[in-house]
Design a protein around this motif. Structure first.
Motif, short mmCIF file in Angstrom:
data_model
loop_
_atom_site.label_atom_id
_atom_site.label_comp_id
_atom_site.label_asym_id
_atom_site.label_seq_id
_atom_site.Cartn_x
_atom_site.Cartn_y
_atom_site.Cartn_z
N LEU A 193 0.82 -1.21 0.00
CA LEU A 193 0.00 0.00 0.00
C LEU A 193 0.85 1.26 0.00
O LEU A 193 0.41 2.32 -0.44
CB LEU A 193 -0.93 0.01 1.21
N ALA A 194 2.09 1.15 0.50
CA ALA A 194 2.96 2.32 0.52
C ALA A 194 3.28 2.81 -0.89
O ALA A 194 3.65 3.97 -1.09
CB ALA A 194 4.25 1.99 1.27
N SER A 203 1.03 5.26 9.64
CA SER A 203 1.33 5.20 11.07
C SER A 203 1.10 3.79 11.57
O SER A 203 0.14 3.13 11.16
CB SER A 203 0.43 6.18 11.83
N LEU A 204 1.98 3.34 12.45
CA LEU A 204 1.84 1.99 13.00
C LEU A 204 2.12 2.01 14.50
O LEU A 204 3.09 2.62 14.95
CB LEU A 204 2.79 1.01 12.31
N SER A 213 9.29 -2.90 9.15
CA SER A 213 8.77 -3.20 7.82
C SER A 213 8.00 -2.02 7.24
O SER A 213 8.21 -1.62 6.09
CB SER A 213 7.87 -4.44 7.88
N LEU A 214 7.12 -1.43 8.05
CA LEU A 214 6.34 -0.30 7.56
C LEU A 214 7.23 0.91 7.32
O LEU A 214 7.09 1.62 6.32
CB LEU A 214 5.22 0.06 8.53
N LYS A 223 7.16 8.46 1.92
CA LYS A 223 5.95 8.75 2.67
C LYS A 223 6.30 9.07 4.11
O LYS A 223 7.16 8.42 4.71
CB LYS A 223 5.00 7.53 2.66
N LYS A 224 5.65 10.09 4.67
CA LYS A 224 5.82 10.39 6.09
C LYS A 224 5.26 9.22 6.91
O LYS A 224 4.22 8.66 6.59
CB LYS A 224 5.04 11.67 6.44
N SER A 225 5.96 8.87 7.99
CA SER A 225 5.48 7.78 8.85
C SER A 225 5.68 8.14 10.32
O SER A 225 6.54 8.95 10.67
CB SER A 225 6.19 6.46 8.53
N VAL A 226 4.86 7.54 11.15
CA VAL A 226 4.96 7.63 12.60
C VAL A 226 4.94 6.21 13.14
O VAL A 226 4.09 5.41 12.74
CB VAL A 226 3.79 8.44 13.20
N LEU A 227 5.86 5.90 14.04
CA LEU A 227 5.94 4.55 14.62
C LEU A 227 5.91 4.62 16.13
O LEU A 227 6.70 5.34 16.74
CB LEU A 227 7.23 3.85 14.17
#
Length: 455
Positions: A193-194, A203-204, A213-214, A223-227
């Motif tokens: 999906l990314a 976000s995960l 992995s995400l 893509k901006k991400s938050v973990l």
């Protein structure tokens, strides 16, 4: 592959859901993308009304929703009811405060004018865990919907009824189609999906492995991400602490939700002068508790979330014991039907042992004696995780000084770490990056756009 929900109290299959086909998934992404085109221009008053209605529905259905949490992941019913209340407060917090959080921010410049405007970005994908099945979703969804983004949520596979219920509540509240979307998907499909250009952020909340992995998939596709990942939080008790308070908070901090929280107090680091008293009081606190059906208000010890969770925890404990650690209390799964594990305290833990190096996601406390403040701080920081922690001392200045030297995202003084809508939540090191909740939570997936006006 079907998604199944199993009652961890008695191992009975409750319900089965079909995973989305590729065609169904494509339609849902298209719907979300289309919804964003109008939602980004919606009035803040419309967004506020939606979230206040969502909060109202959660409160009106508290008993029903609490039972659903307990049925799917085994949380004690009183704690499930508290979670529903927290969920409502999160939606209300952002509904009432987002307008202030999103105001233009004037910049001091030598000439002309300039300001920063926070603008929505688009479709945000959230991957959420089972341990707080309604609250974890609210923390991500509430600020982003108020910011003008739209949400797609892939929830944990063992709480599909909770996942489905959230989408139903948003529909009941009047959310336009595509503003909130539930995705019944296998975790292995998330990385793909990314690559979709319509999804602009991810976000995960979950395990270190899933987060890695995400994060890799998001980074590869810019893509901006938050973990928000695991933790091995230190709970430091200095020799001048109120010991009864520390023991009470230790019990709540480690054993609430059967120890299944990333911010549980997992490592008790206690000054030698008070270590014996502390551990004897804590042992007394966790013995003779009522074990049974988490739906029964009298039950004090319920099951873990799944059979796999019990097996993994027991493997970690047994490996630690085999390496030379000792179990002061507990140390094995219960001999009964369901995913039950004994409340456990481990001691004599050394570097290299599983309990020293890994997160134990269940009702197992690691106990350490230290001779002084410096040793306490060094031990607290001797982990790859950096989520939260706690310090207990009657000398607040001293406690704050210790807290300042701990390598974590959050430290609580004289109380166990707790999630609140008005406080930022997040970690450092391998506990992830980014923040949820508070004003900071609404800033993760917005465009902080500079607008400059010449003289």
């Amino acid at each position: 592959m079907p998604i199944q929900t199993v009652n961890p109290y008695n191992s009975k299959l409750l319900k089965t859901f079909d995973e989305l086909t590729d065609e169904q998934l494509e339609q849902k992404i298209a719907n979300a993308h289309q919804a964003y085109q109008s939602w980004k221009n919606s009035a803040l008053s419309e967004r506020k009304a939606l979230l206040l209605k969502v909060a109202s529905i959660f409160r009106s259905k508290k008993s029903e929703l609490a039972k659903l949490i307990t049925l799917e992941m085994g949380k004690l019913i009183a704690q499930s009811e508290s979670e529903v209340e927290m969920v409502a407060s999160v939606y209300e917090y952002y509904a009432e405060n987002a307008e202030e959080f999103l105001k233009d921010r004037p910049m001091k410049v030598k000439d002309g004018k300039a300001f920063v405007r926070l603008s929505p970005m688009g479709v945000i994908l959230g991957v959420e865990p089972w341990n707080y099945p309604f609250n974890q979703v609210a923390r991500l969804v509430a600020p982003n919907i108020m910011a003008g983004n739209v949400m797609m949520i892939k929830h944990a596979s063992n709480v599909p009824q909770c996942a489905e219920m959230i989408e139903k509540i948003f529909k009941e509240a009047g959310a336009p189609e595509g503003v909130y979307t539930n995705l019944f998907l296998a975790g292995k499909r998330i990385a793909k999906l990314a690559e979709d250009e319509r999804i602009v952020g991810m976000s995960l909340t979950g395990s270190e492995t899933a987060g890695s992995s995400l994060g890799e998939a998001a980074g590869k596709n810019l893509k901006k991400s938050v973990l928000e990942l695991g933790g091995s939080d230190a709970f430091i008790v200095l020799e001048d602490a109120d010991l009864d308070l520390a023991v009470e908070k230790a019990y709540l901090g480690r054993f609430s939700n059967m120890g299944q929280a990333c911010t549980s107090a997992k490592r008790f680091i206690v000054m030698d002068k008070v270590a014996d008293d502390f551990i004897s009081k804590l042992q007394l606190k966790i013995t003779g508790l009522n074990v049974g059906d988490p739906m029964d208000p009298k039950t004090q010890v319920g099951p873990l979330s799944t059979e796999d969770a019990v097996k993994k925890l027991d493997e970690q404990v047994q490996a630690t014991l085999k390496a030379g650690a000792k179990a002061l209390v507990g140390g094995k799964r219960m001999d009964r039907e369901g995913a039950f594990y004994e409340f456990t305290i481990l001691t004599d833990i050394k570097p290299g042992m599983v309990a020293y190096e890994e997160e134990l996601f269940g009702p197992v406390a690691s106990f350490y004696r230290v001779k002084d403040e410096r040793e306490a701080i060094e031990l607290a920081n001797a982990t790859n995780f950096g989520l939260g922690g706690a310090v207990f001392s009657k000398d607040t200045d001293r406690a704050v000084n210790v807290a300042a030297q701990m390598e974590t995202g959050m430290i609580f003084i004289n109380e166990n770490l707790a999630s609140r809508p008005d406080l930022p939540f997040g970690g450092v090191k391998r506990s992830g990056y980014g923040r949820e909740l508070s004003p900071l939570g609404i800033e993760e997936f917005v465009n902080k756009k500079l607008i400059r006006i010449a003289e």
